[in-house]
Design a protein around this motif. Sequence first.
Motif, PDB file in Angstrom:
ATOM      1  N   VAL A   1      37.087  14.649  26.888  1.00 60.56           N
ATOM      2  CA  VAL A   1      36.175  14.193  27.947  1.00 60.56           C
ATOM      3  C   VAL A   1      35.246  13.115  27.391  1.00 60.56           C
ATOM      4  CG1 VAL A   1      34.408  14.888  29.624  1.00 60.56           C
ATOM      5  CG2 VAL A   1      36.289  16.449  29.092  1.00 60.56           C
ATOM      6  N   TYR A   2      34.747  13.352  26.189  1.00 61.89           N
ATOM      7  CA  TYR A   2      33.864  12.375  25.538  1.00 61.89           C
ATOM      8  C   TYR A   2      34.598  11.040  25.380  1.00 61.89           C
ATOM      9  CZ  TYR A   2      30.429  10.505  22.217  1.00 61.89           C
ATOM     10  OH  TYR A   2      29.474   9.746  21.597  1.00 61.89           O
ATOM     11  N   ASP A   3      35.865  11.114  24.921  1.00 64.74           N
ATOM     12  CA  ASP A   3      36.672   9.898  24.781  1.00 64.74           C
ATOM     13  C   ASP A   3      36.839   9.180  26.119  1.00 64.74           C
ATOM     14  OD1 ASP A   3      36.954  10.324  22.124  1.00 64.74           O
ATOM     15  OD2 ASP A   3      39.076  10.902  22.176  1.00 64.74           O
ATOM     16  N   ALA A   4      37.070   9.963  27.171  1.00 66.33           N
ATOM     17  CA  ALA A   4      37.294   9.373  28.496  1.00 66.33           C
ATOM     18  C   ALA A   4      36.065   8.604  28.993  1.00 66.33           C
ATOM     19  CB  ALA A   4      37.679  10.456  29.503  1.00 66.33           C
ATOM     20  N   PHE A   5      34.885   8.959  28.455  1.00 66.14           N
ATOM     21  CA  PHE A   5      33.648   8.285  28.849  1.00 66.14           C
ATOM     22  C   PHE A   5      33.276   7.135  27.910  1.00 66.14           C
ATOM     23  CE2 PHE A   5      32.981  11.910  31.585  1.00 66.14           C
ATOM     24  CZ  PHE A   5      32.191  11.406  32.606  1.00 66.14           C
ATOM     25  N   THR A   6      33.950   7.046  26.762  1.00 67.74           N
ATOM     26  CA  THR A   6      33.504   6.056  25.771  1.00 67.74           C
ATOM     27  C   THR A   6      34.596   5.091  25.311  1.00 67.74           C
ATOM     28  OG1 THR A   6      33.829   7.789  24.099  1.00 67.74           O
ATOM     29  CG2 THR A   6      31.569   7.406  24.822  1.00 67.74           C
ATOM     30  N   LYS A   7      35.864   5.351  25.644  1.00 67.40           N
ATOM     31  CA  LYS A   7      36.942   4.458  25.192  1.00 67.40           C
ATOM     32  C   LYS A   7      37.450   3.592  26.337  1.00 67.40           C
ATOM     33  CE  LYS A   7      38.350   6.920  21.164  1.00 67.40           C
ATOM     34  NZ  LYS A   7      39.374   7.608  20.394  1.00 67.40           N
ATOM     35  N   PRO A   8      37.431   2.262  26.143  1.00 62.87           N
ATOM     36  CA  PRO A   8      37.824   1.342  27.208  1.00 62.87           C
ATOM     37  C   PRO A   8      39.203   1.635  27.795  1.00 62.87           C
ATOM     38  CG  PRO A   8      36.896   0.124  25.371  1.00 62.87           C
ATOM     39  CD  PRO A   8      36.989   1.550  24.931  1.00 62.87           C
TER      40      PRO A   8
ATOM     41  N   VAL B   1      37.944  -4.281  35.638  1.00 70.79           N
ATOM     42  CA  VAL B   1      38.687  -5.436  35.103  1.00 70.79           C
ATOM     43  C   VAL B   1      38.142  -5.887  33.747  1.00 70.79           C
ATOM     44  CG1 VAL B   1      39.628  -6.282  37.295  1.00 70.79           C
ATOM     45  CG2 VAL B   1      37.334  -7.006  36.587  1.00 70.79           C
ATOM     46  N   VAL B   2      36.875  -5.610  33.484  1.00 74.59           N
ATOM     47  CA  VAL B   2      36.316  -5.880  32.153  1.00 74.59           C
ATOM     48  C   VAL B   2      35.689  -4.588  31.650  1.00 74.59           C
ATOM     49  CG1 VAL B   2      34.589  -7.160  30.815  1.00 74.59           C
ATOM     50  CG2 VAL B   2      35.827  -8.318  32.658  1.00 74.59           C
ATOM     51  N   CYS B   3      36.052  -4.200  30.439  1.00 71.48           N
ATOM     52  CA  CYS B   3      35.454  -3.000  29.846  1.00 71.48           C
ATOM     53  C   CYS B   3      35.351  -3.215  28.341  1.00 71.48           C
ATOM     54  CB  CYS B   3      36.303  -1.764  30.179  1.00 71.48           C
ATOM     55  SG  CYS B   3      35.594  -0.230  29.563  1.00 71.48           S
ATOM     56  N   ASP B   4      34.251  -3.821  27.919  1.00 67.18           N
ATOM     57  CA  ASP B   4      34.028  -4.085  26.500  1.00 67.18           C
ATOM     58  C   ASP B   4      32.987  -3.109  25.987  1.00 67.18           C
ATOM     59  OD1 ASP B   4      35.735  -6.277  26.610  1.00 67.18           O
ATOM     60  OD2 ASP B   4      34.112  -7.626  27.239  1.00 67.18           O
ATOM     61  N   ILE B   5      33.320  -2.422  24.917  1.00 65.67           N
ATOM     62  CA  ILE B   5      32.409  -1.420  24.370  1.00 65.67           C
ATOM     63  C   ILE B   5      32.277  -1.579  22.863  1.00 65.67           C
ATOM     64  CG2 ILE B   5      32.125   1.059  23.927  1.00 65.67           C
ATOM     65  CD1 ILE B   5      33.280   1.661  26.622  1.00 65.67           C
ATOM     66  N   ASP B   6      31.043  -1.671  22.405  1.00 66.35           N
ATOM     67  CA  ASP B   6      30.775  -1.668  20.972  1.00 66.35           C
ATOM     68  C   ASP B   6      30.115  -0.315  20.691  1.00 66.35           C
ATOM     69  OD1 ASP B   6      30.256  -2.290  18.369  1.00 66.35           O
ATOM     70  OD2 ASP B   6      28.575  -3.645  18.790  1.00 66.35           O
TER      71      ASP B   6
ATOM     72  N   VAL C   1      25.297   2.983  17.745  1.00 70.13           N
ATOM     73  CA  VAL C   1      23.900   2.946  18.180  1.00 70.13           C
ATOM     74  C   VAL C   1      23.393   1.507  18.054  1.00 70.13           C
ATOM     75  CG1 VAL C   1      21.569   3.780  17.675  1.00 70.13           C
ATOM     76  CG2 VAL C   1      23.500   5.358  17.585  1.00 70.13           C
ATOM     77  N   GLY C   2      22.835   0.983  19.141  1.00 68.02           N
ATOM     78  CA  GLY C   2      22.406  -0.412  19.181  1.00 68.02           C
ATOM     79  C   GLY C   2      23.495  -1.339  19.702  1.00 68.02           C
ATOM     80  N   GLY C   3      24.713  -0.816  19.790  1.00 67.18           N
ATOM     81  CA  GLY C   3      25.836  -1.604  20.304  1.00 67.18           C
ATOM     82  C   GLY C   3      25.791  -1.660  21.823  1.00 67.18           C
ATOM     83  N   GLY C   4      26.380  -2.698  22.390  1.00 71.76           N
ATOM     84  CA  GLY C   4      26.313  -2.874  23.833  1.00 71.76           C
ATOM     85  C   GLY C   4      27.635  -2.609  24.518  1.00 71.76           C
ATOM     86  N   PHE C   5      27.582  -2.541  25.866  1.00 65.39           N
ATOM     87  CA  PHE C   5      28.822  -2.483  26.638  1.00 65.39           C
ATOM     88  C   PHE C   5      28.693  -3.374  27.858  1.00 65.39           C
ATOM     89  CE2 PHE C   5      26.294   1.006  28.369  1.00 65.39           C
ATOM     90  CZ  PHE C   5      26.444   0.839  29.734  1.00 65.39           C
ATOM     91  N   ARG C   6      29.834  -3.801  28.362  1.00 66.95           N
ATOM     92  CA  ARG C   6      29.855  -4.653  29.542  1.00 66.95           C
ATOM     93  C   ARG C   6      31.036  -4.226  30.423  1.00 66.95           C
ATOM     94  NH1 ARG C   6      27.585  -7.586  33.368  1.00 66.95           N
ATOM     95  NH2 ARG C   6      28.943  -9.181  34.211  1.00 66.95           N
ATOM     96  N   PHE C   7      30.735  -3.860  31.677  1.00 67.72           N
ATOM     97  CA  PHE C   7      31.780  -3.470  32.632  1.00 67.72           C
ATOM     98  C   PHE C   7      31.753  -4.436  33.809  1.00 67.72           C
ATOM     99  CE2 PHE C   7      31.523   1.486  31.899  1.00 67.72           C
ATOM    100  CZ  PHE C   7      31.873   1.297  30.577  1.00 67.72           C
ATOM    101  N   VAL C   8      32.920  -4.815  34.291  1.00 66.57           N
ATOM    102  CA  VAL C   8      32.997  -5.518  35.572  1.00 66.57           C
ATOM    103  C   VAL C   8      34.020  -4.790  36.440  1.00 66.57           C
ATOM    104  CG1 VAL C   8      33.535  -7.672  36.795  1.00 66.57           C
ATOM    105  CG2 VAL C   8      32.375  -7.766  34.578  1.00 66.57           C
ATOM    106  N   MET C   9      33.587  -4.382  37.616  1.00 67.34           N
ATOM    107  CA  MET C   9      34.479  -3.706  38.554  1.00 67.34           C
ATOM    108  C   MET C   9      34.844  -4.662  39.673  1.00 67.34           C
ATOM    109  SD  MET C   9      32.330  -0.176  38.614  1.00 67.34           S
ATOM    110  CE  MET C   9      30.895  -0.892  37.845  1.00 67.34           C
ATOM    111  N   ARG C  10      36.112  -4.671  40.068  1.00 68.04           N
ATOM    112  CA  ARG C  10      36.545  -5.545  41.156  1.00 68.04           C
ATOM    113  C   ARG C  10      36.946  -4.717  42.366  1.00 68.04           C
ATOM    114  NH1 ARG C  10      39.723 -10.185  38.911  1.00 68.04           N
ATOM    115  NH2 ARG C  10      37.582 -10.738  38.378  1.00 68.04           N
ATOM    116  N   GLY C  11      36.349  -5.056  43.505  1.00 65.87           N
ATOM    117  CA  GLY C  11      36.589  -4.301  44.732  1.00 65.87           C
ATOM    118  C   GLY C  11      37.836  -4.759  45.461  1.00 65.87           C
TER     119      GLY C  11
END
Lengths: 122, 163
Positions: free
Chosen positions: B30-37, B52-57, B60-70
Amino acid sequence: MEHPQSHQLDATFAALADSTRRAILARLASGEASVAELAEPFSMSQPAISKHLKVLERAGLISRGRDAQRRPRRLDAKPLAEANEWLERYRQFWEANFQRLDTLLAELQSKPAPRRHRPKKN
Amino acid sequence: MKNTGTLKVTTPSDREITLTRVFDAPRKLVYDAFTKPELLKRWFGPRGWSLVVCDIDLKVGGGFRFVMRGPDGKDMGMRGVYRELVPPDRSVHMESFDDFPGEAQVTAVFVEQSGKTTMTATVLYPSKEVRDAVIQSSMEHGAAESYDKLAELLNQTSSQEVA
């Protein structure tokens, strides 16, 4: 940013944030009751119960019945229904999302080697 | 489809929303499903939307960026920073939507019992107004369906004693 129901919802949620008040509402869901009748199941004085009733009244969750002698309180369902609907839609939004996660988790576990899952490009 | 839990939504304070949900899987998964792109892309987002975009660093201190397309091609972006990562126990991150003001703090806790995992996510908004706006917006995306009976709400709220 404020939506028209906002103030009503604030009052509703504030009123519901207390177990005694929720129990009073649950009691009133089965019919109107006087202050004395409402105080009975709680180890509380009538003035203490009256305080809770005032909060519920201000939130529009209860009102007073016609009987001038007993001054029975009764439930007003509309604000509760609105508060419920507001959260229920939010809940449905996430529930649909989590059902997709259920499916994925089931898929991942049915694979022979579930310890490591490699990225799968479709 | 295995649907083990139903989502519970509560508002513990006027700046918070708490989501509680049981999943029929060990918490590592479950943890993986919430943290792995590669996993998030397979489930995250409103119905009919894709990630469509799921970048995860993931640090701690790392960022993430999600873009969802409708379904109508409209994009909805969100970003954030990880504050605390204790796999597979808990994670804390900040998140904000491109189209919304304000940053929220999300604390997710995963507890495993008999092979099932209970996830509790508490979202703390900067103000009540932001929280309400977020719920309001999800209402517009969510399907309009008739609400539960009043008695059900009362049973639920009166049995839900403050712990």
